[in-house]
Design a protein around this motif. Structure first.
Motif, PDB file in Angstrom:
ATOM      1  N   PHE A  46      30.603   0.049   3.874  1.00  0.00           N
ATOM      2  CA  PHE A  46      29.447   0.245   3.012  1.00  0.00           C
ATOM      3  C   PHE A  46      28.724   1.760   3.022  1.00  0.00           C
ATOM      4  N   VAL A  47      28.404   1.966   4.041  1.00  0.00           N
ATOM      5  CA  VAL A  47      27.811   3.205   4.481  1.00  0.00           C
ATOM      6  C   VAL A  47      28.786   4.473   4.154  1.00  0.00           C
ATOM      7  N   ALA A  48      29.891   4.482   4.433  1.00  0.00           N
ATOM      8  CA  ALA A  48      31.101   5.121   4.483  1.00  0.00           C
ATOM      9  C   ALA A  48      31.270   5.755   2.772  1.00  0.00           C
ATOM     10  N   ILE A  49      31.151   4.500   2.060  1.00  0.00           N
ATOM     11  CA  ILE A  49      31.508   4.734   0.642  1.00  0.00           C
ATOM     12  C   ILE A  49      30.473   4.764  -0.214  1.00  0.00           C
ATOM     13  N   CYS A  50      29.345   4.219   0.323  1.00  0.00           N
ATOM     14  CA  CYS A  50      28.118   4.132  -0.791  1.00  0.00           C
ATOM     15  C   CYS A  50      27.260   5.401  -0.271  1.00  0.00           C
ATOM     16  N   LYS A  51      27.239   5.681   0.746  1.00  0.00           N
ATOM     17  CA  LYS A  51      26.195   6.339   1.372  1.00  0.00           C
ATOM     18  C   LYS A  51      27.058   7.564   2.341  1.00  0.00           C
ATOM     19  N   PRO A  52      28.018   8.370   1.786  1.00  0.00           N
ATOM     20  CA  PRO A  52      28.982   9.156   2.752  1.00  0.00           C
ATOM     21  C   PRO A  52      28.402  10.208   3.231  1.00  0.00           C
ATOM     22  N   LEU A  53      27.275  10.840   2.757  1.00  0.00           N
ATOM     23  CA  LEU A  53      26.677  11.973   3.350  1.00  0.00           C
ATOM     24  C   LEU A  53      25.611  11.758   4.130  1.00  0.00           C
ATOM     25  N   ARG A  54      25.502  10.527   4.545  1.00  0.00           N
ATOM     26  CA  ARG A  54      24.294  10.010   5.543  1.00  0.00           C
ATOM     27  C   ARG A  54      25.158   9.286   6.578  1.00  0.00           C
ATOM     28  N   TYR A  55      26.420   9.171   6.457  1.00  0.00           N
ATOM     29  CA  TYR A  55      27.183   8.255   7.323  1.00  0.00           C
ATOM     30  C   TYR A  55      26.844   8.660   8.795  1.00  0.00           C
ATOM     31  N   THR A  56      26.992   9.784   9.335  1.00  0.00           N
ATOM     32  CA  THR A  56      26.809  10.237  10.485  1.00  0.00           C
ATOM     33  C   THR A  56      25.389  10.027  11.158  1.00  0.00           C
ATOM     34  N   LEU A  57      24.518   9.843  10.069  1.00  0.00           N
ATOM     35  CA  LEU A  57      23.175   9.907  10.726  1.00  0.00           C
ATOM     36  C   LEU A  57      22.746   8.473  11.011  1.00  0.00           C
ATOM     37  N   ILE A  58      23.504   7.567   9.915  1.00  0.00           N
ATOM     38  CA  ILE A  58      23.190   6.207  10.135  1.00  0.00           C
ATOM     39  C   ILE A  58      24.056   5.534  10.979  1.00  0.00           C
ATOM     40  N   ILE A  59      25.341   5.562  11.020  1.00  0.00           N
ATOM     41  CA  ILE A  59      26.411   5.010  11.911  1.00  0.00           C
ATOM     42  C   ILE A  59      26.536   6.005  13.324  1.00  0.00           C
ATOM     43  N   THR A  60      25.482   5.664  14.165  1.00  0.00           N
ATOM     44  CA  THR A  60      25.429   6.527  15.424  1.00  0.00           C
ATOM     45  C   THR A  60      26.058   5.713  16.501  1.00  0.00           C
ATOM     46  N   ARG A  61      26.630   6.513  17.602  1.00  0.00           N
ATOM     47  CA  ARG A  61      27.127   5.640  18.802  1.00  0.00           C
ATOM     48  C   ARG A  61      26.049   4.756  19.394  1.00  0.00           C
ATOM     49  N   VAL A  62      24.923   4.883  19.456  1.00  0.00           N
ATOM     50  CA  VAL A  62      24.022   3.986  19.807  1.00  0.00           C
ATOM     51  C   VAL A  62      23.772   2.804  19.115  1.00  0.00           C
ATOM     52  N   LEU A  63      23.798   2.972  17.618  1.00  0.00           N
ATOM     53  CA  LEU A  63      23.903   1.632  16.828  1.00  0.00           C
ATOM     54  C   LEU A  63      25.074   0.956  17.148  1.00  0.00           C
ATOM     55  N   ILE A 145      32.306  -2.233  -4.553  1.00  0.00           N
ATOM     56  CA  ILE A 145      33.430  -2.282  -5.617  1.00  0.00           C
ATOM     57  C   ILE A 145      32.604  -1.455  -6.850  1.00  0.00           C
ATOM     58  N   THR A 146      31.138  -1.847  -6.910  1.00  0.00           N
ATOM     59  CA  THR A 146      30.469  -1.003  -7.897  1.00  0.00           C
ATOM     60  C   THR A 146      30.626   0.426  -7.715  1.00  0.00           C
ATOM     61  N   ALA A 147      30.329   1.084  -6.458  1.00  0.00           N
ATOM     62  CA  ALA A 147      30.650   2.411  -6.040  1.00  0.00           C
ATOM     63  C   ALA A 147      32.082   2.988  -6.307  1.00  0.00           C
ATOM     64  N   ILE A 148      32.959   2.286  -6.016  1.00  0.00           N
ATOM     65  CA  ILE A 148      34.489   2.417  -6.296  1.00  0.00           C
ATOM     66  C   ILE A 148      34.698   2.643  -7.911  1.00  0.00           C
ATOM     67  N   LEU A 149      34.189   1.893  -8.629  1.00  0.00           N
ATOM     68  CA  LEU A 149      34.656   1.786 -10.103  1.00  0.00           C
ATOM     69  C   LEU A 149      33.763   3.059 -10.659  1.00  0.00           C
ATOM     70  N   SER A 150      32.721   3.397 -10.073  1.00  0.00           N
ATOM     71  CA  SER A 150      31.848   4.711 -10.451  1.00  0.00           C
ATOM     72  C   SER A 150      32.823   5.999 -10.174  1.00  0.00           C
ATOM     73  N   GLY A 156      40.718   9.341  -5.436  1.00  0.00           N
ATOM     74  CA  GLY A 156      39.216   8.732  -4.807  1.00  0.00           C
ATOM     75  C   GLY A 156      39.245   7.391  -4.759  1.00  0.00           C
ATOM     76  N   ARG A 157      39.394   6.751  -5.962  1.00  0.00           N
ATOM     77  CA  ARG A 157      39.244   5.208  -5.848  1.00  0.00           C
ATOM     78  C   ARG A 157      40.437   4.531  -4.908  1.00  0.00           C
ATOM     79  N   SER A 158      41.560   5.194  -4.773  1.00  0.00           N
ATOM     80  CA  SER A 158      42.715   4.764  -4.042  1.00  0.00           C
ATOM     81  C   SER A 158      42.438   4.823  -2.422  1.00  0.00           C
ATOM     82  N   LYS A 159      41.660   6.008  -2.385  1.00  0.00           N
ATOM     83  CA  LYS A 159      41.529   6.214  -0.779  1.00  0.00           C
ATOM     84  C   LYS A 159      40.080   5.163  -0.532  1.00  0.00           C
ATOM     85  N   ALA A 160      39.129   5.171  -1.293  1.00  0.00           N
ATOM     86  CA  ALA A 160      38.367   4.300  -0.850  1.00  0.00           C
ATOM     87  C   ALA A 160      38.691   2.729  -0.676  1.00  0.00           C
ATOM     88  N   PHE A 161      39.793   2.477  -1.573  1.00  0.00           N
ATOM     89  CA  PHE A 161      40.171   1.144  -1.504  1.00  0.00           C
ATOM     90  C   PHE A 161      40.906   0.748  -0.363  1.00  0.00           C
TER      91      PHE A 161
END
Length: 245
Positions: A46-63, A145-150, A156-161
């Motif tokens: 969800f974070v990788a597709i819907c919030k890709p620019l913030r992925y490294t900030l949210i999904i950290t090793r500590v988390l 799915i909502t993000a992929i359809l947009s 890009g859709r194929s890669k996300a899927f």
């Protein structure tokens, strides 16, 4: 699986009560931890597709370490509670389990006292382990799915899927079989049908997981293409003819 195979091959298929309890505890604990981890993996996608620019900030090793520890501790704690409640029941009649391992419905079916309180405990634990993570996965994929359809680009859709396809397939296999077995009353227990479904989700689907996840790996896909290419090339080569001396 080794215990099951040993029982099939040996004449004696007896198991100590403590061994049966330990098998059930480990099975529920590891299965529950997997359920929680599948929900965490859905959040990762969800974070990788819907919030890709913030992925490294949210999904950290500590988390990642914290969620892994929480999933394992929660799985083992809930399993220990449920296993203790089940094996405190009196088993004053047959001790023959109509199953190939010590599963909850099969052992609960042998109890000779009122098991309604235990069935409620099983339902509560299964709700925490199965239903809530599964609903969180469905919620995550609703946003995904909502993000992929947009996405306007077909590539890009194929890669996300492709990022989500393997995890979604594994989740449906894992949760589908487990919910069918455990989210139901004792009166609906059917030994023969349950053994078939249990055989699928304890032996068949785990063997599919490495294949499902590996097919997303570029190196694995490249190796498969090279293998198929060399095989086709060998088939196209003319066979050598032998002449009699």
């Amino acid at each position: 699986v080794p215990n099951m195979l040993a029982s099939f091959l040996s004449r004696s298929q007896r198991m100590p009560m403590l061994g049966c309890a330990l098998q059930m505890h480990l099975f529920i604990a590891l299965g529950g931890a997997e359920c929680f981890l599948l929900a965490v993996m859905a959040y990762d996608r969800f974070v990788a597709i819907c919030k890709p620019l913030r992925y490294t900030l949210i999904i950290t090793r500590v988390l990642c370490v914290q969620t892994l520890a929480l999933a394992c501790v929660s799985g083992f704690a809930l399993s220990l509670t449920l296993t203790t409640l089940i094996f405190l029941l009196p088993f004053c009649q047959s001790h023959e389990i109509n199953h190939f391992f010590c599963d909850i419905p099969a052992v609960l079916f042998l109890a000779c006292s009122d098991t309604r309180a235990n069935e409620i405990a099983v339902f509560v634990v299964c709700t925490l382990i199965l239903l809530i993570p599964f609903l969180l996965i469905l919620l995550s994929y609703g946003f995904i799915i909502t993000a992929i359809l947009s996405i306007h680009s077909a590539q890009g859709r194929s890669k996300a899927f492709s990022t989500c396809a393997g995890h979604l397939l594994v989740s449906l296999l894992h949760y589908g079989c487990a919910i069918f077995i455990y989210i139901r009353p004792k009166s609906c227990y059917t030994p023969e049908q349950d053994k078939i479904v249990s055989l699928i989700y304890t032996n068949v689907t785990p063997m599919l997981y490495p294949m499902i996840y590996s097919l997303r790996n570029k190196e694995v896909k490249g190796a498969i293409r090279r293998l198929l290419g060399s095989y086709n090339q060998m088939r196209r080569q003319p066979k050598a003819s032998h002449r009699d001396g």
